[in-house]
Design an enzyme around this catalytic site. Structure first.
Site, PDB file in Angstrom:
ATOM      1  N   HIS A   1       0.848  -1.201   0.000  1.00 31.50           N
ATOM      2  CA  HIS A   1       0.000   0.000   0.000  1.00 31.50           C
ATOM      3  C   HIS A   1       0.877   1.242   0.000  1.00 31.50           C
ATOM      4  CE1 HIS A   1      -3.200  -2.801   1.241  1.00 31.50           C
ATOM      5  NE2 HIS A   1      -4.023  -1.908   0.734  1.00 31.50           N
TER       6      HIS A   1
ATOM      7  N   LYS B   1      -0.596   4.864   4.451  1.00 32.80           N
ATOM      8  CA  LYS B   1      -1.497   3.925   5.152  1.00 32.80           C
ATOM      9  C   LYS B   1      -0.904   3.601   6.522  1.00 32.80           C
ATOM     10  CE  LYS B   1      -3.950  -0.486   4.659  1.00 32.80           C
ATOM     11  NZ  LYS B   1      -5.277  -0.009   4.995  1.00 32.80           N
TER      12      LYS B   1
END
Ligand SMILES: NC(=O)c1ccc[n+]([C@@H]2O[C@H](COP(=O)([O-])OP(=O)(O)OC[C@H]3O[C@@H](n4cnc5c(N)ncnc54)[C@H](OP(=O)(O)O)[C@@H]3O)[C@@H](O)[C@H]2O)c1
Length: 226
Positions: free
Chosen positions: A135, A139
């Site tokens: 990600h 995040k």
């Protein structure tokens, strides 16, 4: 439908865009306009068919309580309140309204999870499995909720607890991989999200599916019907 969207963030704004493209009437409240759910009055909710929530774990329970008080249909994409799921289910059933929630409204991810479920068989044939997730660097949580769901599915089906490796890099929207390795070959399953639009489209299709239906529903159980 007349839709009220709570949350003007990355996902809520896209949900509003998709809903307008599908010819719904859309109003949006952000955190400033709806502090402590102050905007969710009987007057404001009177003509609303469904309230869609993509806000924060801190805001969600008060938003749900205010909507249930007015017996409003609700679609909730906000995560981080799983511990209260049973209590909310009970309150929805008491109020006699319709409620659809899910930690992942992407149809692609739900299809991918079906493939993950089917692949658990590999464990019984000498394959060693590993989960990888990538990600963007902003995040905060790791491993991702989806990687944990993959791990749970595989544990339920085969008893094995697969290791999860997380990468946080660049602007990757979200990539999940399952690799099964044996001395003879290797099997790869991969879901690579190109944008957040998959979530937004799933949320709007889910809202149309909910319509005036009554009861407590989870997206993982209804996405096939969309
Ligand atoms: N189910 C799914 O498929 C799915 C997909 C993506 C994300 N999510 C979840 O959806 C939630 C939102 O994600 P995001 O990426 O859009 O986050 P985000 O960009 O941080 O947006 C959250 C927004 O909620 C607003 N907000 C806070 N309290 C509010 C209130 N009482 N009323 C109305 N708006 C309020 C915030 O506004 P202010 O900044 O003005 O306070 C912020 O704009 C998260 O829980 C995320 O995990 C779920």
């Amino acid at each position: 439908m007349n839709l009220l969207i709570l949350g003007r963030g990355k996902t809520g704004s896209l949900v509003a865009e998709v809903a307008r493209q599908r010819r719904h009437h859309v109003r949006v409240f952000g955190g400033g306009e709806n502090k402590d759910s102050c905007a969710l009055t009987a007057e404001c909710l009177r003509d609303v068919d469904v309230v869609i929530d993509f806000t924060t774990p801190a805001a969600i329970l008060a938003n749900i309580a205010a909507c249930l008080r007015e017996r409003k249909q609700m679609v909730v994409g906000t995560t981080g309140w799983h511990g209260d799921l049973l209590a909310v289910r009970h309150r929805v059933e008491e109020a006699g309204t319709g409620f659809l929630c899910g930690a992942n409204f992407s149809i692609g991810i739900n299809l991918f999870l079906e493939a993950v479920r089917a692949s658990a068989e590999a464990h019984n044939h000498g394959y060693h499995g590993q989960i990888f997730e990538r990600h963007h660097q902003h995040k905060k949580d790791a491993p991702s909720g989806t990687a944990l769901v993959m791990q749970n599915i595989l544990k339920e089906k085969s008893g094995a607890e697969l290791e999860i490796t997380s990468f946080r890099e660049g602007d990757v929207v979200g990539m999940h991989e399952l690799v099964f390795d044996s001395p003879n070959d290797r099997i790869y399953l991969c879901h690579d999200a190109k944008s957040r639009r998959g979530f937004a489209e799933g949320a709007v299709l889910g809202t149309e599916w909910l319509g005036t239906r009554k009861g407590f529903f989870e997206f993982k159980d209804v996405w096939r019907e969309l």
